[in-house]
Design an enzyme around this catalytic site. Structure first.
Site, PDB file in Angstrom:
ATOM      1  N   ASN A   1      -4.488   6.138  -7.494  1.00  0.00           N
ATOM      2  CA  ASN A   1      -5.197   7.426  -7.469  1.00  0.00           C
ATOM      3  C   ASN A   1      -4.025   8.398  -8.077  1.00  0.00           C
ATOM      4  O   ASN A   1      -3.782   9.407  -7.302  1.00  0.00           O
ATOM      5  CB  ASN A   1      -5.693   7.925  -6.134  1.00  0.00           C
ATOM      6  CG  ASN A   1      -4.586   7.900  -4.988  1.00  0.00           C
ATOM      7  OD1 ASN A   1      -3.473   6.925  -5.112  1.00  0.00           O
ATOM      8  ND2 ASN A   1      -4.951   8.423  -3.803  1.00  0.00           N
TER       9      ASN A   1
ATOM     10  N   HIS B   1       0.739  -0.974   0.094  1.00  0.00           N
ATOM     11  CA  HIS B   1      -0.145   0.052   0.114  1.00  0.00           C
ATOM     12  C   HIS B   1       0.802   1.338  -0.063  1.00  0.00           C
ATOM     13  O   HIS B   1       1.173   1.790   1.053  1.00  0.00           O
ATOM     14  CB  HIS B   1      -0.900  -0.031   1.152  1.00  0.00           C
ATOM     15  CG  HIS B   1      -2.004   1.151   0.998  1.00  0.00           C
ATOM     16  ND1 HIS B   1      -2.962   0.956   2.060  1.00  0.00           N
ATOM     17  CD2 HIS B   1      -2.161   2.181   0.349  1.00  0.00           C
ATOM     18  CE1 HIS B   1      -4.000   1.919   1.997  1.00  0.00           C
ATOM     19  NE2 HIS B   1      -3.612   2.879   1.060  1.00  0.00           N
TER      20      HIS B   1
ATOM     21  N   ASP C   1       0.676   2.270   3.426  1.00  0.00           N
ATOM     22  CA  ASP C   1      -0.062   3.513   2.910  1.00  0.00           C
ATOM     23  C   ASP C   1       0.867   4.936   3.198  1.00  0.00           C
ATOM     24  O   ASP C   1       0.319   5.969   3.523  1.00  0.00           O
ATOM     25  CB  ASP C   1      -1.421   3.727   3.920  1.00  0.00           C
ATOM     26  CG  ASP C   1      -2.228   4.624   2.994  1.00  0.00           C
ATOM     27  OD1 ASP C   1      -3.370   4.890   3.434  1.00  0.00           O
ATOM     28  OD2 ASP C   1      -2.008   4.952   2.077  1.00  0.00           O
TER      29      ASP C   1
HETATM   30  O1  DOR Z   1      -4.692   9.263   3.818  1.00  0.00           O
HETATM   31  C1  DOR Z   1      -4.752   8.823   2.750  1.00  0.00           C
HETATM   32  N1  DOR Z   1      -4.356   9.369   1.716  1.00  0.00           N
HETATM   33  N2  DOR Z   1      -5.061   7.458   2.673  1.00  0.00           N
HETATM   34  C2  DOR Z   1      -5.395   7.050   1.232  1.00  0.00           C
HETATM   35  O2  DOR Z   1      -5.626   6.084   1.125  1.00  0.00           O
HETATM   36  C3  DOR Z   1      -5.060   8.012   0.116  1.00  0.00           C
HETATM   37  C4  DOR Z   1      -3.906   8.783   0.626  1.00  0.00           C
HETATM   38  C5  DOR Z   1      -3.540   9.915  -0.577  1.00  0.00           C
HETATM   39  O3  DOR Z   1      -3.506   9.613  -1.707  1.00  0.00           O
HETATM   40  O4  DOR Z   1      -3.077  10.766  -0.170  1.00  0.00           O
END
Ligand code: DOR
Length: 447
Positions: free
Chosen positions: A93, A59, A309
Site C-alpha cells: 500500500n 507483515h 503489522d
Molecule cells: O492498521 C493498519 N494500518 N493496518 C493495515 O493493514 C494497514 C495499515 C497502514 O497501512 O497504515
C-alpha cells in the site's frame, strides 16, 4: 567476511547447544566448541547468552514509495534490526500501489542499498490486472496480497468469482496468497452506520469490524483456498470466533497458515481505553476474551505465525483522532517492541520460547519456502542470528525508537528479555543499542 560467536547457547533445531559458530560470506560454516572454530578477527563473545535464528516478519509497512514522512526502508529496517528481525515482507500500500511489475521494479530500484535487513515484496492483486501475477512471479515475487480494499480503488476481490480467479492465478505461478479474514461489505456497512450516528470515539471505532465479519470472511477464504489448491496465509487473526472457525475448518486448511499480531495479544479494549488514536488500527484491538483465545491458539499451534503489522503514522496525523477517530489513520508501530514483549511473556509463563521461535522464525521461513536457508541455525544456512539477553530489563519508550515516528502504544511498559545483537547474513548490524553497519546490508530476496 568471516565472523564467529563464542560462549553461546545456540538454539539449534534439536535443542540448545553450548558452544559457538563461525560464518563465512554470509553463511554458517561451522558449529562447534570454540577451539574447533576457524580463526577470524571478528569475534563476538555471547557471554553465555542465547542465540536464536533471526526473526522473519511477514507483515510490515515501510511506506516507500509514497509515504516516507511516516517511515522509509532505511528507518523501518533499522527498527527491524533493533527488534531482532532479519527479514521482512513489505506491504504494497505504497504510492503508487505495488500492483504491477513496473511499480515493483521502481520500488526495487528505489529502496536498493537502503535496507539493513533482507526483504521481500508483497504485490497487490487487482481483479482487472490479474495478468500482472505471472509477470511479477517472473520478476521474483512470491507473495500476492489479495485484499478487498487497498489504496484508492476497489480491488474487485469482494466479488467471489474474481477472488477465486485470483487464487487460481496465484496457484498457477506457485505463489502464496496473502488474505485478510474480512467480509468487507459488512465492515463498510458498519462503518457507514457508526459515522451516520456520529459515533467517533476509539471505543466506537473498535466496533467497526464485527467479530462475525472476520469469522465469515475467513471461512469463505479457507474453503476457496482449499478448492483452488493454492498456498495461502491468513493475516491478523484477531477474534475468538475466527480462532474457532480455523479449528473447525482444519480439514480444509492443509495449505493455509495464519498469523496473530503482537497488538492483539498484548493490547485489549481495557488497557488501551485512554490511548485514543494511538490504539487505532485497521483490525481493531479486541476484547480480553479474544486476547485469551489468541494466546491459547498460539500455544496450541492453531495460529502458527506472529507478524508485527508495523504501520506507523506521524503524531500530526494521529492527533485529529482525539476529536473524531475517523479523521486519523489506523496503524501502530510494532516491529521493535515485538520480541521484548514476547520474551517477557515467556518469563511470565504465558507461553514458551520454543513457540515464539517457531512462530517468529521457523514457520515464516517455511511459509515463504526459505527454510532451512533461513529460519534456523544450521551449517549452510544464512547467518541471520540474534543474541538475546533474557535478563535485560527495559522500559519501552517511543522517543528511543529507531523507527521514523517516536511513539508507541506500549509507552512505559516494562520488559524482561531483549535482543542485544542482530546479524544479517554474517554482518553485524545492531549491537548493544546501536546500528553498527552501513545501509545496504539487506538485500531483496527473490521468491
Ligand atoms: O492498521 C493498519 N494500518 N493496518 C493495515 O493493514 C494497514 C495499515 C497502514 O497501512 O497504515
Amino acid at each position: 567476511m568471516s565472523l564467529k560467536i563464542i560462549n553461546a547457547k545456540l538454539w539449534l533445531e534439536d535443542g540448545i547447544y553450548d558452544g559457538g559458530l563461525a560464518t563465512l560470506d554470509g553463511k554458517i560454516i561451522k558449529i562447534g566448541k570454540e577451539p574447533s572454530l576457524p580463526e577470524t578477527k571478528n569475534i563476538i563473545d555471547a557471554k553465555g547468552m542465547l542465540v536464536i535464528p533471526g526473526l522473519i516478519d511477514l507483515h510490515v509497512h515501510f511506506r516507500e514509495p509514497g509515504y516516507t514522512h511516516k517511515e522509509e526502508f532505511l528507518t523501518g529496517t533499522r527498527a527491524a534490526a533493533a527488534g531482532g528481525v532479519t527479514t521482512v515482507l513489505d506491504e504494497p500500500n505504497n504510492k503508487p500501489v505495488a500492483s504491477s511489475v513496473e511499480a515493483l521494479k521502481a520500488k526495487h530500484d528505489l529502496v536498493k542499498g537502503k535496507a539493513y535487513v533482507d526483504y521481500l515484496f508483497n504485490m497487490a492483486v487487482y481483479g482487472d490486472e490479474l495478468d500482472e501475477i505471472e509477470a511479477a512471479a517472473r520478476f521474483g515475487i512470491k507473495c500476492f496480497a489479495v485484499f478487498d480494499e487497498l489504496g484508492d480503488r476497489s480491488t474487485g476481490m469482494d466479488d467471489t468469482g474474481v477472488l477465486f480467479d485470483a487464487l487460481k492465478q496465484i496457484k498457477s505461478v506457485k505463489g502464496l496468497a496473502m488474505l485478510n479474514c474480512r467480509e468487507s461489505s459488512l465492515v463498510i456497512h458498519t462503518i457507514k452506520r457508526l459515522k451516520a450516528a456520529e459515533k467517533n470515539t476509539l471505543k466506537d471505532y473498535m466496533s467497526h469490524f464485527p467479530h462475525i465479519a472476520e469469522a465469515a470472511g475467513g471461512a469463505k477464504r479457507v474453503l476457496l483456498v482449499h478448492d483452488a489448491e493454492v498456498q495461502a496465509h491468513l493475516r491478523e487473526v484477531s477474534t475468538a470466533e475466527a480462532v474457532e472457525m480455523l479449528r473447525n475448518l482444519k480439514p480444509y486448511s492443509g495449505n493455509i497458515t495464519s498469523e496473530v499480531r503482537p497488538d492483539h495479544l498484548f493490547l485489549n479494549q481495557e488497557n488501551t481505553a485512554e490511548l485514543g488514536p494511538y490504539a487505532q488500527q485497521w483490525t481493531p484491538i479486541r476484547t480480553k476474551r479474544d486476547q485469551e483465545a489468541l494466546w491459547r491458539a498460539l500455544n496450541d499451534g492453531d495460529v502458527n505465525i506472529i507478524a508485527s503489522d508495523h504501520a506507523t503514522h506521524t503524531k500530526e496525523e494521529k492527533e485529529p483522532g482525539w476529536e473524531n477517530i475517523w479523521r486519523s489513520p489506523p496503524g501502530l508501530p510494532a516491529i521493535e517492541s515485538m520480541l521484548p514483549l514476547f520474551l517477557t511473556a515467556v518469563e511470565e509463563g504465558k507461553t514458551e520460547l520454543s513457540k515464539i521461535v517457531d512462530a517468529t522464525s521457523v514457520n515464516p521461513a517455511k511459509r515463504l519456502g526459505l527454510y532451512p536457508l533461513k529460519g534456523c541455525i544450521r551449517v549452510g544456512s544464512d547467518a541471520d542470528l540474534v543474541i538475546v539477553d533474557l535478563k535485560q530489563e527495559k522500559t519501552i519508550r517511543g522517543d528511543e525508537s529507531l523507527a521514523k515516528t517516536h511513539w508507541t502504544p506500549y509507552e512505559g511498559w516494562k520488559t524482561i528479555g531483549a535482543p542485544v545483537t542482530t546479524i544479517v547474513r554474517g554482518t553485524l548490524v545492531y549491537h548493544e543499542g546501536m546500528i553498527v553497519a552501513e545501509p545496504g546490508v539487506g538485500r531483496f530476496i527473490l521468491g
